[in-house]
Scaffold this active site. Structure first.
Site, short mmCIF file in Angstrom:
data_model
loop_
_atom_site.label_atom_id
_atom_site.label_comp_id
_atom_site.label_asym_id
_atom_site.label_seq_id
_atom_site.Cartn_x
_atom_site.Cartn_y
_atom_site.Cartn_z
N PRO A 183 0.83 -1.21 0.00
CA PRO A 183 0.00 0.00 0.00
C PRO A 183 0.86 1.26 0.00
O PRO A 183 1.99 1.25 0.49
CB PRO A 183 -0.79 -0.12 1.31
CG PRO A 183 -0.73 -1.57 1.67
CD PRO A 183 0.60 -2.05 1.18
N CYS A 184 0.34 2.33 -0.55
CA CYS A 184 1.07 3.60 -0.63
C CYS A 184 0.23 4.71 -0.01
O CYS A 184 0.02 5.76 -0.61
CB CYS A 184 1.40 3.94 -2.08
SG CYS A 184 2.39 2.69 -2.91
N GLN A 185 -0.28 4.48 1.21
CA GLN A 185 -1.23 5.40 1.80
C GLN A 185 -0.62 6.73 2.22
O GLN A 185 -1.33 7.68 2.52
CB GLN A 185 -1.94 4.77 2.99
CG GLN A 185 -1.05 4.57 4.22
CD GLN A 185 -0.35 3.24 4.22
OE1 GLN A 185 0.14 2.79 3.19
NE2 GLN A 185 -0.26 2.61 5.38
#
Length: 400
Positions: A91-93
């Site tokens: 994820p690249c939150q």
């Protein structure tokens, strides 16, 4: 269906590491393409249990990806030598939609940073990153730029596409963004070409540029689309009130897809579903095959849909059409989320039916309660899609 690689010998296996592994849909498909998982990481204990159950020979680290220490990496390298592939969907939150380009010092990006850290330590021949189509526009494209920046700095040639699951024999409207990188590679990056004449409307950024299309002249040479009933018609009817889950096969497989799904399985597991409230059973009486909330009388509509435009929420309270694709399998097969009513039975689809539509073979065992099992199936990469991606990577690795 393709003849799924029963011929691949153990000596041909290509070693890989699966990060953010979930229940193991990516690994399931890659294994069919001749890859061997030697290490997997998953933070959710129930999901990790499913992964370990189906991959008993793989070393599974349960917990934060940061738990994969330098010593663990050194031990892996000492035991196996060169690793062929690191795969996963970090994820690249930490990237804001409106943010400028950021470096990986942002702590919210530690998952992606850890993927890069492990890649840098191991330097596999190839990397595979998968994610939702929305990653393309996230941060106005800065996430994609950062992925390229980090991996190209390490010497990987990188390319990405948005792949449609229906092109690879998955009976579902599902798109995934796929990045493939190869170290010191000087040929074009290959993505699996469509094998099935299946189409879907792609409504996201750069869809025309990134999605693989089927030219009309080539469509007739492709295999027929795999539909919902091709996938699940052999599974026995159930009473949704009884959470039995385990059933014998009551009939022979009716399609080539079903024959493949049943290979290696002696019984049907996870064949249970959530019960419907009385009001939803009443609504279902009005919904034909392929129908949706629009077919429900106004006085029976959920409150939120009484104000909806006819052009909105096209999949909500939908009954699946047997001769069409399923809508995207989600972490809940809730009628308010999409089209998840069984074509002929007045219930939602079961965990096993959802798994079939995702292309998980019946031998695949899901651990945890029903809610957790739906989540695992919905979060997974369809194995048949992963298989096709794996074949493309395998070809590039072996012919570099």
């Amino acid at each position: 269906m393709r003849n799924i690689n029963s011929e691949i010998s153990q000596s041909d296996e290509i070693r890989f590491i699966d990060l953010f592994a979930g229940a193991g849909g990516l690994s399931c498909g890659l294994e069919q393409a001749g890859f061997k998982p030697i290490l997997a990481n998953e933070i959710n204990e129930t999901y990790a249990s499913t992964y370990k159950t189906n991959n008993p020979d793989c070393d599974v680290i349960i917990g934060d990806v940061k738990n994969i220490s330098r010593k663990k990496i050194a031990d892996i390298m000492k035991k196996y030598g060169e690793i062929d592939l690191i795969a996963g969907g970090p994820p690249c939150q930490g990237f804001s939609i409106n943010a400028p380009i950021r470096n990986l010092d942002d702590q919210r990006n530690h998952l992606f940073k850890e993927f890069i850290r492990i890649t840098k330590e191991i330097m596999p021949k190839a990397v595979l990153i998968e994610n939702v189509p929305g990653i393309i526009s996230l941060g106005k494209g800065t996430v994609v730029e950062q992925i390229y920046k980090e991996l190209e700095f390490l010497g990987y040639k990188l390319s990405h596409r948005i792949l449609f699951a229906g092109h690879y024999g998955v009976p579902q409207m599902r798109f995934r963004t796929v990045f493939i990188g190869l170290r010191d590679f000087h040929k074009p990056i290959l993505f699996p070409e469509p094998e099935y004449n299946s189409t879907a409307q792609a409504n996201f950024t750069d869809a025309k540029k990134l999605c693989l299309s089927i030219l009309p002249i080539l469509a007739q040479k492709l295999k027929e689309q795999i539909n919902v009933w091709d996938a699940i018609s052999d599974l026995p009817p159930i009473n949704s009130e009884k959470k039995i889950g385990e059933y014998p096969y009551l009939s022979s497989p009716k399609t080539t897809f079903q024959k493949y799904m049943r290979r290696g399985a002696k019984k049907i597991t996870s064949h249970f579903c959530n019960s419907l409230a009385k009001i939803n059973i009443e609504r279902l009486k009005h919904i034909p095959l392929g129908g949706s909330w629009r077919d429900i009388p106004f006085d029976l509509l959920p409150k939120g849909l009484t104000r909806a435009k006819r052009s909105d929420h096209t999949k909500r309270y939908g009954r699946l059409h047997p001769n069409s694709l399923c809508s995207t399998i989600l972490t809940k097969c809730d009628p308010h989320w999409g089209s998840f009513f069984h074509p002929y039975q007045d219930r939602v689809i079961t965990v096993r039916e959802a798994a079939r539509i995702q292309s998980f073979p019946d031998r695949y065992i899901f651990k945890g309660n029903m809610t957790k099992q739906y989540q695992q199936v919905g979060n997974a990469v369809p194995p048949l899609m992963a298989y096709s991606i794996g074949l493309a990577i395998r070809e590039m690795i072996t012919n570099a």
